[in-house]
Design a protein around this motif. Structure first.
Motif, PDB file in Angstrom:
ATOM      1  N   LEU A   1       0.882  -1.163   0.000  1.00  0.00           N
ATOM      2  CA  LEU A   1       0.000   0.000   0.000  1.00  0.00           C
ATOM      3  C   LEU A   1       0.921   1.214   0.000  1.00  0.00           C
ATOM      4  O   LEU A   1       1.703   1.408   0.933  1.00  0.00           O
ATOM      5  CB  LEU A   1      -0.893  -0.005   1.233  1.00  0.00           C
ATOM      6  CG  LEU A   1      -1.754   1.239   1.483  1.00  0.00           C
ATOM      7  CD1 LEU A   1      -2.701   1.516   0.322  1.00  0.00           C
ATOM      8  CD2 LEU A   1      -2.532   1.094   2.786  1.00  0.00           C
ATOM      9  N   CYS A   2       0.836   2.012  -1.058  1.00  0.00           N
ATOM     10  CA  CYS A   2       1.809   3.098  -1.267  1.00  0.00           C
ATOM     11  C   CYS A   2       1.110   4.448  -1.359  1.00  0.00           C
ATOM     12  O   CYS A   2      -0.024   4.555  -1.837  1.00  0.00           O
ATOM     13  CB  CYS A   2       2.580   2.901  -2.564  1.00  0.00           C
ATOM     14  SG  CYS A   2       3.364   1.316  -2.768  1.00  0.00           S
ATOM     15  N   ALA A   3       1.828   5.477  -0.947  1.00  0.00           N
ATOM     16  CA  ALA A   3       1.409   6.863  -1.181  1.00  0.00           C
ATOM     17  C   ALA A   3       2.659   7.676  -1.483  1.00  0.00           C
ATOM     18  O   ALA A   3       3.722   7.435  -0.898  1.00  0.00           O
ATOM     19  CB  ALA A   3       0.678   7.426   0.028  1.00  0.00           C
ATOM     20  N   LEU A   4       2.524   8.640  -2.391  1.00  0.00           N
ATOM     21  CA  LEU A   4       3.659   9.491  -2.713  1.00  0.00           C
ATOM     22  C   LEU A   4       3.178  10.856  -3.181  1.00  0.00           C
ATOM     23  O   LEU A   4       2.013  11.026  -3.541  1.00  0.00           O
ATOM     24  CB  LEU A   4       4.560   8.835  -3.762  1.00  0.00           C
ATOM     25  CG  LEU A   4       3.967   8.492  -5.131  1.00  0.00           C
ATOM     26  CD1 LEU A   4       4.005   9.671  -6.105  1.00  0.00           C
ATOM     27  CD2 LEU A   4       4.690   7.310  -5.749  1.00  0.00           C
ATOM     28  N   ASP A   5       4.097  11.807  -3.181  1.00  0.00           N
ATOM     29  CA  ASP A   5       3.762  13.153  -3.635  1.00  0.00           C
ATOM     30  C   ASP A   5       5.035  13.852  -4.113  1.00  0.00           C
ATOM     31  O   ASP A   5       6.109  13.630  -3.541  1.00  0.00           O
ATOM     32  CB  ASP A   5       3.126  13.963  -2.506  1.00  0.00           C
ATOM     33  CG  ASP A   5       2.353  15.163  -3.018  1.00  0.00           C
ATOM     34  OD1 ASP A   5       1.122  15.052  -3.157  1.00  0.00           O
ATOM     35  OD2 ASP A   5       2.978  16.213  -3.310  1.00  0.00           O
ATOM     36  N   PRO A   6       4.928  14.692  -5.137  1.00  0.00           N
ATOM     37  CA  PRO A   6       6.100  15.447  -5.592  1.00  0.00           C
ATOM     38  C   PRO A   6       6.583  16.470  -4.569  1.00  0.00           C
ATOM     39  O   PRO A   6       7.720  16.944  -4.663  1.00  0.00           O
ATOM     40  CB  PRO A   6       5.598  16.152  -6.862  1.00  0.00           C
ATOM     41  CG  PRO A   6       4.412  15.371  -7.293  1.00  0.00           C
ATOM     42  CD  PRO A   6       3.780  14.871  -6.042  1.00  0.00           C
ATOM     43  N   GLU A   7       5.729  16.818  -3.604  1.00  0.00           N
ATOM     44  CA  GLU A   7       6.097  17.788  -2.583  1.00  0.00           C
ATOM     45  C   GLU A   7       6.406  17.080  -1.260  1.00  0.00           C
ATOM     46  O   GLU A   7       5.867  16.005  -0.985  1.00  0.00           O
ATOM     47  CB  GLU A   7       4.953  18.778  -2.367  1.00  0.00           C
ATOM     48  CG  GLU A   7       4.574  19.570  -3.596  1.00  0.00           C
ATOM     49  CD  GLU A   7       5.707  20.454  -4.097  1.00  0.00           C
ATOM     50  OE1 GLU A   7       6.500  20.929  -3.253  1.00  0.00           O
ATOM     51  OE2 GLU A   7       5.809  20.666  -5.322  1.00  0.00           O
ATOM     52  N   PRO A   8       7.267  17.678  -0.432  1.00  0.00           N
ATOM     53  CA  PRO A   8       7.541  17.090   0.891  1.00  0.00           C
ATOM     54  C   PRO A   8       6.274  17.066   1.746  1.00  0.00           C
ATOM     55  O   PRO A   8       5.430  17.958   1.658  1.00  0.00           O
ATOM     56  CB  PRO A   8       8.589  18.041   1.494  1.00  0.00           C
ATOM     57  CG  PRO A   8       9.176  18.772   0.329  1.00  0.00           C
ATOM     58  CD  PRO A   8       8.079  18.884  -0.683  1.00  0.00           C
ATOM     59  N   ARG A   9       6.137  16.041   2.557  1.00  0.00           N
ATOM     60  CA  ARG A   9       5.052  15.933   3.531  1.00  0.00           C
ATOM     61  C   ARG A   9       5.664  15.445   4.846  1.00  0.00           C
ATOM     62  O   ARG A   9       6.716  14.820   4.849  1.00  0.00           O
ATOM     63  CB  ARG A   9       3.986  14.945   3.057  1.00  0.00           C
ATOM     64  CG  ARG A   9       3.273  15.368   1.781  1.00  0.00           C
ATOM     65  CD  ARG A   9       2.319  16.524   2.045  1.00  0.00           C
ATOM     66  NE  ARG A   9       1.533  16.842   0.858  1.00  0.00           N
ATOM     67  CZ  ARG A   9       1.815  17.814  -0.004  1.00  0.00           C
ATOM     68  NH1 ARG A   9       2.904  18.547   0.178  1.00  0.00           N
ATOM     69  NH2 ARG A   9       1.041  18.044  -1.041  1.00  0.00           N
ATOM     70  N   ARG A  10       4.993  15.715   5.955  1.00  0.00           N
ATOM     71  CA  ARG A  10       5.523  15.286   7.245  1.00  0.00           C
ATOM     72  C   ARG A  10       4.565  14.281   7.862  1.00  0.00           C
ATOM     73  O   ARG A  10       3.434  14.615   8.208  1.00  0.00           O
ATOM     74  CB  ARG A  10       5.725  16.488   8.175  1.00  0.00           C
ATOM     75  CG  ARG A  10       6.300  16.087   9.536  1.00  0.00           C
ATOM     76  CD  ARG A  10       7.016  17.219  10.191  1.00  0.00           C
ATOM     77  NE  ARG A  10       8.174  17.655   9.438  1.00  0.00           N
ATOM     78  CZ  ARG A  10       9.357  17.047   9.452  1.00  0.00           C
ATOM     79  NH1 ARG A  10       9.527  15.941  10.185  1.00  0.00           N
ATOM     80  NH2 ARG A  10      10.360  17.503   8.746  1.00  0.00           N
ATOM     81  N   LEU A  11       5.027  13.050   8.011  1.00  0.00           N
ATOM     82  CA  LEU A  11       4.234  11.989   8.613  1.00  0.00           C
ATOM     83  C   LEU A  11       4.742  11.708  10.019  1.00  0.00           C
ATOM     84  O   LEU A  11       5.941  11.546  10.224  1.00  0.00           O
ATOM     85  CB  LEU A  11       4.323  10.706   7.790  1.00  0.00           C
ATOM     86  CG  LEU A  11       3.869  10.763   6.325  1.00  0.00           C
ATOM     87  CD1 LEU A  11       3.874   9.371   5.738  1.00  0.00           C
ATOM     88  CD2 LEU A  11       2.504  11.389   6.203  1.00  0.00           C
TER      89      LEU A  11
END
Length: 242
Positions: A208-218
């Motif tokens: 199960l994957c998630a991604l984004d071209p912008e930084p995110r904080r998990l």
């Protein structure tokens, strides 16, 4: 404007570039975009070029993704007569249908996107032969479609298949490990989480994957929530059959 490419484009990349460059030129009203050995030469007005950097980066990433897809298609075509590949194709088709019919599967992907802030989420089937997207939630026009393969060796999921651990980073460009990893640069993402999915019988299914071209904080609570979603998906998957 000149953009240098690494590595040097192969014929798959050149073919993908040729199919996409006309649309890119028209969209940004450019005079010319041409490939010169190992760099792109972009010609246009100064004001237009001044704000083109991010769009040009996205264009290069899109061409790279298309070239990888063409390479995969050629590989599958060449191997299609072999018994292991035929069996793998049958298993993949069966698993895609199985995942597509999991109750609330798209709602899970939307929830993952909402909780992480990442705008592409997918469930991937990952074997020792191929990476295949089963279902996709995409609000950034990444271009990934259900049933589409990526080159297995270019995916972080292939590494997860081997070590079985969640992989997560908030900002690839400054990460001590993933700033040097080819996958974020190849596919053009900064933030990423991928959680292994196991079938009910304990066999590895995929991720199960998630991604984004912008930084995110998990934070850790969000990571644990995504792992719970992956567990719920796996609970809907029976054992592998051949």
């Amino acid at each position: 404007m000149v953009a240098f490419l690494s590595p040097r484009p192969d014929h798959y990349w050149i073919e993908a570039f040729a199919s996409e460059v006309g649309c890119f030129k028209s969209k940004h009203q450019l005079v010319d975009v041409r490939l010169d050995v190992q760099c792109l030469v972009v010609t246009g007005t100064a004001p237009g070029l001044r704000h083109l950097t991010l769009d040009l980066r996205d264009f290069v990433h899109r061409v790279s993704r298309l070239s990888l897809q063409r390479r995969v298609i050629d590989r599958i075509t060449l191997d299609d007569t072999s018994a292991p590949t035929a069996a793998e194709n049958i298993a993949a088709i069966r698993d895609l249908d199985l995942v597509a019919h999991i109750p609330g599967v798209m709602e899970i992907l939307e929830a993952v996107a909402r909780e992480t802030g990442m705008r592409l989420t997918t469930i991937a089937r990952v074997s020792d032969m191929r990476w295949t997207a089963c279902v996709v939630y995409d609000t950034i026009n990444f271009g990934l479609q259900p049933g589409q393969d990526l080159v297995l060796e270019t995916t972080i999921c292939n590494e997860i298949r081997q070590h079985g651990q969640t992989v997560m980073f908030n900002h690839a460009s400054i990460h001590p490990v993933f700033s040097r990893h080819r996958t974020p640069a190849l596919y053009g993402f900064e933030s990423y989480i991928s959680v292994p999915i196991y079938r009910r019988d304990g066999q590895f299914f995929g991720t199960l994957c998630a991604l984004d071209p912008e930084p995110r904080r998990l934070d850790q609570a969000t990571v644990q929530l995504i792992e719970k979603y992956a567990h719920a998906i796996g609970a809907e998957l029976g054992g592998e059959t051949v």
